[in-house]
Design a protein around this motif. Structure first.
Motif, PDB file in Angstrom:
ATOM      1  N   UNK C 184       0.839  -1.201   0.000  1.00 35.40           N
ATOM      2  CA  UNK C 184       0.000   0.000   0.000  1.00 35.40           C
ATOM      3  C   UNK C 184       0.876   1.254   0.000  1.00 35.40           C
ATOM      4  N   UNK C 185       1.985   1.186   0.767  1.00 32.24           N
ATOM      5  CA  UNK C 185       2.822   2.378   0.902  1.00 32.24           C
ATOM      6  C   UNK C 185       3.432   2.794  -0.432  1.00 32.24           C
ATOM      7  N   UNK C 186       3.732   1.795  -1.269  1.00 35.16           N
ATOM      8  CA  UNK C 186       4.293   2.129  -2.585  1.00 35.16           C
ATOM      9  C   UNK C 186       3.255   2.877  -3.411  1.00 35.16           C
ATOM     10  N   UNK C 187       2.016   2.386  -3.373  1.00 34.34           N
ATOM     11  CA  UNK C 187       0.947   3.081  -4.100  1.00 34.34           C
ATOM     12  C   UNK C 187       0.749   4.482  -3.528  1.00 34.34           C
ATOM     13  N   UNK C 188       0.766   4.574  -2.189  1.00 35.11           N
ATOM     14  CA  UNK C 188       0.604   5.879  -1.533  1.00 35.11           C
ATOM     15  C   UNK C 188       1.693   6.854  -1.959  1.00 35.11           C
ATOM     16  N   UNK C 189       2.912   6.366  -2.004  1.00 37.23           N
ATOM     17  CA  UNK C 189       4.021   7.244  -2.382  1.00 37.23           C
ATOM     18  C   UNK C 189       3.846   7.740  -3.807  1.00 37.23           C
ATOM     19  N   UNK C 190       3.393   6.850  -4.682  1.00 40.41           N
ATOM     20  CA  UNK C 190       3.155   7.234  -6.072  1.00 40.41           C
ATOM     21  C   UNK C 190       2.121   8.352  -6.142  1.00 40.41           C
ATOM     22  N   UNK C 191       1.008   8.154  -5.418  1.00 45.78           N
ATOM     23  CA  UNK C 191      -0.036   9.185  -5.395  1.00 45.78           C
ATOM     24  C   UNK C 191       0.500  10.468  -4.783  1.00 45.78           C
ATOM     25  N   UNK C 192       1.277  10.305  -3.696  1.00 39.05           N
ATOM     26  CA  UNK C 192       1.859  11.466  -3.028  1.00 39.05           C
ATOM     27  C   UNK C 192       2.724  12.274  -3.989  1.00 39.05           C
ATOM     28  N   UNK C 193       3.509  11.578  -4.803  1.00 43.46           N
ATOM     29  CA  UNK C 193       4.357  12.291  -5.761  1.00 43.46           C
ATOM     30  C   UNK C 193       3.521  13.047  -6.778  1.00 43.46           C
ATOM     31  N   UNK C 194       2.446  12.432  -7.226  1.00 46.96           N
ATOM     32  CA  UNK C 194       1.582  13.120  -8.184  1.00 46.96           C
ATOM     33  C   UNK C 194       0.929  14.345  -7.557  1.00 46.96           C
ATOM     34  N   UNK C 195       0.493  14.186  -6.297  1.00 45.59           N
ATOM     35  CA  UNK C 195      -0.102  15.330  -5.600  1.00 45.59           C
ATOM     36  C   UNK C 195       0.902  16.462  -5.503  1.00 45.59           C
ATOM     37  N   UNK C 196       2.131  16.096  -5.140  1.00 46.67           N
ATOM     38  CA  UNK C 196       3.169  17.125  -5.014  1.00 46.67           C
ATOM     39  C   UNK C 196       3.422  17.831  -6.334  1.00 46.67           C
ATOM     40  N   UNK C 197       3.415  17.075  -7.425  1.00 53.08           N
ATOM     41  CA  UNK C 197       3.727  17.713  -8.707  1.00 53.08           C
ATOM     42  C   UNK C 197       2.579  18.625  -9.131  1.00 53.08           C
ATOM     43  N   UNK C 198       1.337  18.218  -8.833  1.00 53.93           N
ATOM     44  CA  UNK C 198       0.212  19.108  -9.130  1.00 53.93           C
ATOM     45  C   UNK C 198       0.305  20.375  -8.289  1.00 53.93           C
ATOM     46  N   UNK C 199       0.659  20.180  -7.011  1.00 57.54           N
ATOM     47  CA  UNK C 199       0.743  21.343  -6.126  1.00 57.54           C
ATOM     48  C   UNK C 199       1.832  22.298  -6.600  1.00 57.54           C
ATOM     49  N   UNK C 200       2.931  21.719  -7.042  1.00 56.46           N
ATOM     50  CA  UNK C 200       4.004  22.530  -7.610  1.00 56.46           C
ATOM     51  C   UNK C 200       3.497  23.377  -8.761  1.00 56.46           C
TER      52      UNK C 200
END
Lengths: 356, 356, 356, 356, 356
Positions: C184-200
């Motif tokens: 689950x954490x790997x999937x979470x990290x992937x989503x987290x990275x996408x969220x960060x890039x959108x926020x950027x």
């Protein structure tokens, strides 16, 4: 409906148990109705004199004393004395912004709840506070104004319909609460009909009236207020039902459970109404946005087509001496052709963009 | 679906246990289906005469009486009398806006739930109230209209599929509830497909249709309504399962737990749907805003480029006698150059601002 | 990811325990992997024949049977028969839209959970249902497709890493659940990275792309779906841990508590993601509004400055015979001065209003 | 602050208890500080060699070992061995994205929490994970980096301020937790000041800067993240306090209750902040809408007044031969009068509509 | 009101029980009021010298010591010493951003709550922290500033109104808490009136002032803050009431239950206010959108009607030599007819679209 009570401040600083009526001043007499019944007999009396009902207290039959009007504090006081009610109970009966609750005082149970009645003639919902004191062989109910909401219960007693005459005071109290809760459904249906008519308008009319907004807002406020007034009733009836009080018999508990289900149903309906109203507000706002979008498109199309054309016409309206085009023979028809084809191109472009 | 019931008011003021049917008036006969089965034998009967099913009551085999239609109050009354049902149960069977609930009356258990069936031909979801009375050797089920939803259960009894013939009345009741809950999934799938198709449109079409808004709103209302109707079922099944009633055997509890899981899954799916619809509404609104933004940009670009140019053309369209530029030889071509370079500059500016 | 399952309807009306696989039809063989181990020895086997694994059942060593593929219903049926599994368990194994849950059947525990694996090459998250049956000396795990997620556990058994070889079947089951939760954490990290890039993008770009909206919406849907799938796991692990089952030893409970903490952490992270996405949507909407505001200001400034000037130019473009100004010598320069000063005044006004 | 941790994936697939440090690689030495004290004496030591602190273990005095840096895994391992810590505890100490929790291992209690320190110079909030192991006569605390946050506690021990020297290891652990929680308030105040300054800007400036939006969004994210990190602390301290562990004395429980109150206060403040920020976002959006409304009004007024006038001027700019008005003597002044009165009428109309 | 406290940081790092006053520095004397009463006698004293009240401690009569001002830390310290209060209690008395709570220290109970007083002259709500220490025969109350809120209680003691003189210290404490809670209603009524006046404006004025937005936001913040301050009081009074402490007598519990009901009512009213304010914000936003929609329609109508007409006028303002229409006799009147009928058509179109 009155949403915001502002009478509680009268009380501030007084010792607990002080009797102050917070409603509007009135001078009419207080109407006191007494029904005394057992399985075999019924006895009725209407009086202005509170002492008249005291003799019933010591009879084994069930006595229901109904007080219509709280503005004569001395009447409440005398009842309190004679039936040995706690000062806080008397204070709560008079405090008409009381939250629904129930309290067990061993010899009697005090219950207060909100009554909503819908007046069809004036298209208005009235709210009133009803206090019920349940004793072993008596029930005292307090209303703010005269009303006919309890008449069906009276008829049931008079004409011996249902079980009421065979049961004790707890069943009478249940009947009163049940009547109050049944009236909630009438108010709910009224609100439901208004919600449906607003929804109808929203789904048919792409450009809803500004008044619709006010109506949605008003309905939301009503729903909010009803929910706030009815929500504590769950606890009230639960407490009555869970009660180990010797005043509530087992046979009545099944009926109380039924009222409880109705209260839950009322609250759930109000919650659904609330969510529907929120959703309708979104719908309204989106409709307006949609509309504005369309208005803007019309403006943009017109401006985009004609402003450049007007510019071209302006060019050849200039008065320069040396403008060779002005003296060519085909200038004017050629210009028309250019302008027509430019606008046709524009329209094709808008068509493609789906603005038309 | 009917969202807002307005029939409850008929009841107001009646003594509890009064039998009033709140649905639409109908004149057809009520269809009564009886299946009586034990491990070894099955016996079926269809009748209009309610008395025909009474003899089954005293047989040790399991009897399932299914009543299709509530509009003949006397039939309900006779069943109530013969099977010794509490007046409140009979009232609840007829009150078709009843909230799902279950109640244990020692000799029988009364359960009421909502049935949703999706009609593909008419693209419509029908809602109906189903009441189930579970006795030691009988089950009575009440539906509002005739329907074929319980046919698979009948087939299982007839053709001895699964365990049903070896089990008691509690398993039959479970089978009925399970069938009702299974049908929720069909409705859910239908809604899910509609949600997917709306989402598809939103993601492909940058300028969504105004009708999409109505569709989202309608789906939201459906989800809201389904959730409200299914939510109390958790408690219903939990109560059945926790029940110390001698009517529910341990072997059936495992199956009831399975239905419980399905109900939870239904509710969670509805919650997800609701959040998806909310998110889609935001998406829709943002799309409209995005669109309006684009429309405004087009307008602004056109206006900003051509309005100043038109002004310049207007200047040299003035009829003053003393305007030296008018008589210069190169005025006209120079003006064109100025106007072209001004608009090029404008376009470069808009490019930089990313409006183009 | 598939969000909206539409296979459940296949089941409707079947008796409970009917075995129907709801996933896509496939024809490959089902891969069955068996590892049998004790503290001292390991034995491995890969087979297509389910009967091959039955002999392991009666050995005291721990046997792990892993089934990769649910499309051959007869294999599931044979295992069910040999290991004496309840028909509902077999039905749940095949129902791949099952909600995570755990159930204790005294001789074995049945647990079902969702597995998410992120495929970096295809930038896709796959979801699969994993069922685990824990017996006293065996663990049977069911996956929908072949996958290598459990390879590290196999390696730990093969090479005797950690405590796994010294422990019982419960620890093996824990290891499998732990592996699923770790993924689950790997999937979470992937989503987290996408969220960060959108926020950027949102924080750098004042005029965000319309696609950003779709991305935010898509991420929100993913988060919603993950949350729905992981949420019930809290209860699953809690139930395993609270279990008085003789199959779960005290030493393993500490490890299960650790997985429980990870699940909570996953859910809390998803909740934070959800709130961040909501906040980002607001940010996006506000950015668009801000942008539109700016566009409108440009339009208004241009229009406000030039439309009146164009009007003045239009006045002196009129062809009236009697317009004295037309023949004055200084009319033209004076008009220029008036127009320039008017526009300067306008700009000063807009400056003051902070529109520039 | 780092909001989205992406280091957990390093761990995936490893057996539980594997020691992997997830933070950034660093090469400095790890600073180990030891304070050993009883009511009468204090002994201090700073070392790089973890073995130096082992002799203190067997003394009856309270020993506090503080480890500043987790990047040397072997040090953690040696401590784990010597103090007999469970492998999962060591794994949790190194997993710096651990959720706050406490666990009782009979001989010691393991507690992990988040430390926030506000760095005024760099206007930055740092987050660090602090692990505390409480034994009967020792406390081991683990920090990620060197910091001076615990200096006041050291001073209290050195100079015998307060009760700390008279109390046991549980009071020391309380002092550390209390210090961490006290530092939350500094971060809260910093955020509070920023919220106030944004609110100030919003209430004074009717046309707020686009940056304000970013600031609100950033603050919301901070509040969200802090809340997520502090929320589990309620449970942590409650567990410590409810603990029947022989390691927590009754005298300390009162102090722990005090910390608990502070944690609740922190969370409630964060909740209020969150709601204030949401409300401020609404305010911001409304301000922009208000502003756009005003801009549109200016545009509309100008366009509505001048576009018709320009049209009239355009009419008399036409070059038709037969336009009688052109040759009338009073045409020009009459036209001026018409235009002036038309615009006056317009302004009056806008005045009435309150657009001016 | 001060919403964001920023004084707590003074405390950071100090040992627990350190006495630091966090409010503003003041130099006036602290006013100490003592009333000692039994059923038969009352004795009053005002002093600046804290030692003066110590002799009352050993008398059997009830002593109420009221301290107006916390800025002289030594006074608090002396009281703490003489009445044997725990250092944490003294710290909490001085920490004026304390969360409402109650704690039982066997010999006394410490209660802290927030007092709100509405100052009509300055239209301002003041917040103050009130600490109450309840001993077996004394009550010590601490206020930040001098105030007359407790005067009615004093009068009740002096003039022997109500039961207060017959009761013990617990009833006195109840009276103080009750007075504080009663004052909440005055603040609530004030806010309610403001909400009503805003709602009035919104329903009458279709184009609400921008200030309304600020007012709604301010009210929302007030409601939020009040709720946060009053919410913990539920627990406080519940704890007092559930208390097995020998200090709270059964007769007082009924009165405490009454205060509890008032607190619940306060919180529910605040919740309703909050929802009403949210709904009003939506209403405000929609009004603005409605308004903008109308403005846009005016602009679009004017532009759509006159821009094409101006273009046509521009055409015939061109100076081409070969434009046959210019020399026709009826060109000018025909053009007028075309233009008039075009605009009539436009207006009919807008009428149909309901833009007019």
């Amino acid at each position: 409906m009155r949403y915001i009570s502002r009478k509680k401040s009268k009380d501030v600083g007084l010792p607990p148990g002080s009797l102050v009526y917070q409603g509007e001043k009135r001078s009419e007499d207080v109407k006191i109705t007494v029904i005394d019944y057992s399985e075999k007999s019924v006895q009725e009396m209407v009086t202005k004199n509170v002492e008249d009902c005291f003799p019933f207290k010591d009879q084994p039959s069930v006595t229901w004393i109904n007080i219509d009007g709280l503005h004569k504090v001395d009447i409440i006081e005398k009842i309190g004395e004679h039936f040995d009610l706690h000062p806080l109970v008397l204070e709560d009966i008079l405090n008409i912004s009381q939250r629904p609750k129930t309290e067990d005082f061993e010899n009697y149970i005090y219950t207060v709840l909100k009554m909503f009645t819908y007046n069809k003639q004036e298209n208005e919902t009235n709210i009133e506070q009803v206090s019920i004191v349940i004793g072993s062989n008596f029930v005292i109910s307090f209303q703010e104004k005269e009303g006919d909401i309890f008449d069906p219960v009276r008829d049931r007693i008079r004409f011996n319909k249902g079980h009421i005459r065979k049961m004790k005071s707890d069943y009478l109290a249940y009947s009163l609460i049940d009547t109050v809760v049944d009236n909630y459904f009438i108010v709910l249906e009224e609100i439901g009909e208004q919600i449906e008519s607003v929804e109808d308008e929203l789904s048919k009319n792409p450009d809803p009236e500004p008044e619709t907004l006010q109506t949605i807002h008003g309905l939301k406020r009503d729903v909010l207020f009803l929910r706030k007034s009815i929500w504590p009733l769950r606890e009230v009836i639960n407490t009555l039902n869970r009660n180990e009080s010797r005043l509530i018999y087992k046979t009545t508990q099944l009926f109380l459970k039924d009222v409880y289900d109705h209260v839950i149903q009322t609250i759930e309906t109000l919650d659904t109404y609330r969510e529907m109203l929120t959703s309708m507000l979104d719908l309204y706002l989106s409709s307006i946005n949609n509309r504005m979008n369309e208005v803007m498109k019309v403006l943009t199309i017109i401006a985009t087509v004609f402003i450049p054309l007007t510019f071209i016409a302006g060019i050849y309206g200039m008065n320069f001496e040396y403008m060779p085009e002005l003296y060519w023979k085909w200038s004017y028809p050629i210009l028309w052709m250019i302008m027509v084809s430019a606008s046709l191109f524009m329209f094709a472009y808008f068509k493609k963009k789906k603005w038309l």
